[in-house]
Design a protein around this motif. Sequence first.
Motif, mmCIF file in Angstrom:
data_model
loop_
_atom_site.group_PDB
_atom_site.id
_atom_site.type_symbol
_atom_site.label_atom_id
_atom_site.label_comp_id
_atom_site.label_asym_id
_atom_site.label_seq_id
_atom_site.Cartn_x
_atom_site.Cartn_y
_atom_site.Cartn_z
ATOM 1 N N GLY A 1 10.839 -27.101 7.407
ATOM 2 C CA GLY A 1 9.690 -26.220 7.255
ATOM 3 C C GLY A 1 10.034 -24.796 6.876
ATOM 4 N N VAL A 2 11.176 -24.595 6.193
ATOM 5 C CA VAL A 2 11.596 -23.236 5.821
ATOM 6 C C VAL A 2 11.684 -23.093 4.307
ATOM 7 N N HIS A 3 11.045 -24.005 3.555
ATOM 8 C CA HIS A 3 11.141 -23.948 2.104
ATOM 9 C C HIS A 3 10.320 -22.813 1.502
ATOM 10 N N LYS A 4 9.543 -22.109 2.317
ATOM 11 C CA LYS A 4 8.781 -20.956 1.836
ATOM 12 C C LYS A 4 9.141 -19.683 2.596
ATOM 13 N N ASP A 5 10.323 -19.659 3.168
ATOM 14 C CA ASP A 5 10.768 -18.526 3.980
ATOM 15 C C ASP A 5 11.832 -17.758 3.211
ATOM 16 N N LEU A 6 11.551 -16.512 2.867
ATOM 17 C CA LEU A 6 12.482 -15.691 2.104
ATOM 18 C C LEU A 6 13.746 -15.387 2.908
ATOM 19 N N GLU A 7 13.611 -15.211 4.199
ATOM 20 C CA GLU A 7 14.778 -14.895 5.026
ATOM 21 C C GLU A 7 15.826 -16.001 4.976
ATOM 22 N N VAL A 8 15.388 -17.252 4.941
ATOM 23 C CA VAL A 8 16.321 -18.379 4.908
ATOM 24 C C VAL A 8 17.030 -18.445 3.559
ATOM 25 N N TYR A 9 16.313 -18.179 2.477
ATOM 26 C CA TYR A 9 16.950 -18.178 1.159
ATOM 27 C C TYR A 9 18.009 -17.080 1.059
ATOM 28 N N LYS A 10 17.719 -15.931 1.599
ATOM 29 C CA LYS A 10 18.717 -14.853 1.597
ATOM 30 C C LYS A 10 19.923 -15.223 2.450
ATOM 31 N N LYS A 11 19.679 -15.992 3.520
ATOM 32 C CA LYS A 11 20.788 -16.452 4.360
ATOM 33 C C LYS A 11 21.701 -17.384 3.576
ATOM 34 N N LEU A 12 21.124 -18.259 2.741
ATOM 35 C CA LEU A 12 21.933 -19.175 1.941
ATOM 36 C C LEU A 12 22.697 -18.433 0.850
ATOM 37 N N LEU A 13 22.047 -17.491 0.187
ATOM 38 C CA LEU A 13 22.734 -16.739 -0.861
ATOM 39 C C LEU A 13 23.858 -15.884 -0.298
ATOM 40 N N ASP A 14 23.716 -15.463 0.942
ATOM 41 C CA ASP A 14 24.737 -14.619 1.557
ATOM 42 C C ASP A 14 25.964 -15.409 1.982
ATOM 43 N N LEU A 15 25.909 -16.752 1.926
ATOM 44 C CA LEU A 15 27.067 -17.564 2.289
ATOM 45 C C LEU A 15 28.147 -17.566 1.216
ATOM 46 N N MET A 16 27.825 -17.093 0.029
ATOM 47 C CA MET A 16 28.818 -17.088 -1.044
ATOM 48 C C MET A 16 29.762 -15.909 -0.897
ATOM 49 N N PRO A 17 31.040 -16.108 -1.189
ATOM 50 C CA PRO A 17 32.017 -15.015 -1.012
ATOM 51 C C PRO A 17 31.713 -13.848 -1.942
ATOM 52 N N LYS A 18 32.049 -12.673 -1.475
ATOM 53 C CA LYS A 18 31.751 -11.447 -2.219
ATOM 54 C C LYS A 18 33.005 -10.927 -2.912
ATOM 55 N N GLY A 19 32.826 -10.375 -4.086
ATOM 56 C CA GLY A 19 33.895 -9.643 -4.761
ATOM 57 C C GLY A 19 34.673 -10.425 -5.786
ATOM 58 N N LYS A 20 35.206 -11.578 -5.445
ATOM 59 C CA LYS A 20 36.148 -12.241 -6.346
ATOM 60 C C LYS A 20 35.462 -12.903 -7.530
ATOM 61 N N MET A 21 34.171 -13.172 -7.468
ATOM 62 C CA MET A 21 33.478 -13.829 -8.572
ATOM 63 C C MET A 21 32.775 -12.846 -9.502
ATOM 64 N N ILE A 22 33.006 -11.560 -9.311
ATOM 65 C CA ILE A 22 32.401 -10.554 -10.192
ATOM 66 C C ILE A 22 33.180 -10.500 -11.494
ATOM 67 N N PRO A 23 32.534 -10.645 -12.659
ATOM 68 C CA PRO A 23 33.261 -10.600 -13.939
ATOM 69 C C PRO A 23 33.837 -9.214 -14.202
ATOM 70 N N ARG A 24 34.976 -9.193 -14.910
ATOM 71 C CA ARG A 24 35.680 -7.940 -15.191
ATOM 72 C C ARG A 24 35.495 -7.449 -16.619
ATOM 73 N N ASN A 25 34.985 -8.305 -17.515
ATOM 74 C CA ASN A 25 34.786 -7.882 -18.892
ATOM 75 C C ASN A 25 33.581 -8.607 -19.457
ATOM 76 N N VAL A 26 33.233 -8.275 -20.695
ATOM 77 C CA VAL A 26 32.022 -8.816 -21.306
ATOM 78 C C VAL A 26 32.154 -10.306 -21.595
ATOM 79 N N PHE A 27 33.371 -10.784 -21.839
ATOM 80 C CA PHE A 27 33.559 -12.200 -22.121
ATOM 81 C C PHE A 27 33.306 -13.045 -20.874
ATOM 82 N N GLN A 28 33.762 -12.592 -19.732
ATOM 83 C CA GLN A 28 33.497 -13.309 -18.491
ATOM 84 C C GLN A 28 32.007 -13.294 -18.155
#
Length: 403
Positions: free
Chosen positions: A112-139
């Motif tokens: 019953g949380v398919h319409k809850d914004l807080e839960v979606y933000k919780k899922l997106l926050d599970l992804m690691p930060k920093g290492k997947m940021i592209p460094r150039n225009v090709f990436q």
Amino acid sequence: MMASTSLLCGRASSRTILTFLSSVNRTLHSPVSTQTLPRHIRRVSTSSVLEAARKEDDTQKTSLSIQGYFATKDRTKETFIAACDVFKDKNPHLRGHVEFVYAALQHMEEYGVHKDLEVYKKLLDLMPKGKMIPRNVFQVEFMHYPKHQQCAIDCLDQMELNGVMPDSESEEILMNTFGMYSHPVRKHRRMLYWMPKFKHASPWRLPESVPNNAFELAKLAVTRMCTVDPSSVISLFETKDVEDAIEDTWIVSGQSPTQQELLQNHPPEEPIKVEGPFRIFLRDQCVGYFILRAEAKPQPPPVKREYIDDVGSIKLWFTGDLEPDDMALIKPTSVHEQEDGIILAICATGTSGRDSLLSWIRLLVNTNPNLANVPVLFTQASPVGDVMTTGQHDETTSVKTVP
């Protein structure tokens, strides 16, 4: 001496480059089987990076270890967030987070949380930060970490499908994960632009969560459809007020004074029909309704006026001589008179049964006396309950209404 040495070095470097290019050319044109190539090279050579990410992700099959996080019987928002916290605590490096997010998206409606914004933000926050940021225009353009970006896009797609509008915090999470110019951030910004426009585009506003009660949903549906005529009146009936009624249920009826006038002037020899059930959706809820419809009448031919430039043929109003065309006035049709028929009334019942519709017709006789003299045809294919009929057909039953 130095000039000759540099010349020799230049010739050697040119020879090296030519040798390298010829070897690359032979490699590209040689009939090498794709089975001998590495897995990532085979994927890129057969399809784009985005399509490869979609093919590689199997959202229907997840490991038992991931499914175990959502195996609890207490399916509430608190237990869903607790499962996300347990996954984050047990796995500090967030390995397998893509598989976990896909499994969580499958179970959100069950919790019953398919319409809850807080839960979606919780899922997106599970992804690691920093290492997947592209460094150039090709990436950026070639979708750096395509599998992870596609997972975030699928999460945003489910938000859009359920009408969940993102906010600035979710954008900040995506920017810290994939960078400012990544595909999920572009998707997020498109949602921020278009979703408020579509939310306020309809003039028939509904609450964020529509009621689960069938009676309240029927009132909302009939009221919404009757807004085509502001003078429409919504009436609430009980079938127990009708003599010899079999079903004990409620009826929500809508009719305007214009429709009552049309029904009063209807010829008694022409039958009218009760058609339905039709469907109207109020967000994710569906309501069945019925209409009382008469056959459409042919429109009178338009008035033809001849404009003559001769001023000698002008007739003045004070002479008493009027042109015949001036006397041919056509009454404008109402909004209820459509090309396929004339809508005389609309209703929704608790059971959508034949007996409840017959009770509705008998209740309409109180405000429409001419309805007692007009034969009514019920076109409902599967009747519910016993109905007193004067003739039985395959899918149509003729009923003579009595007051």
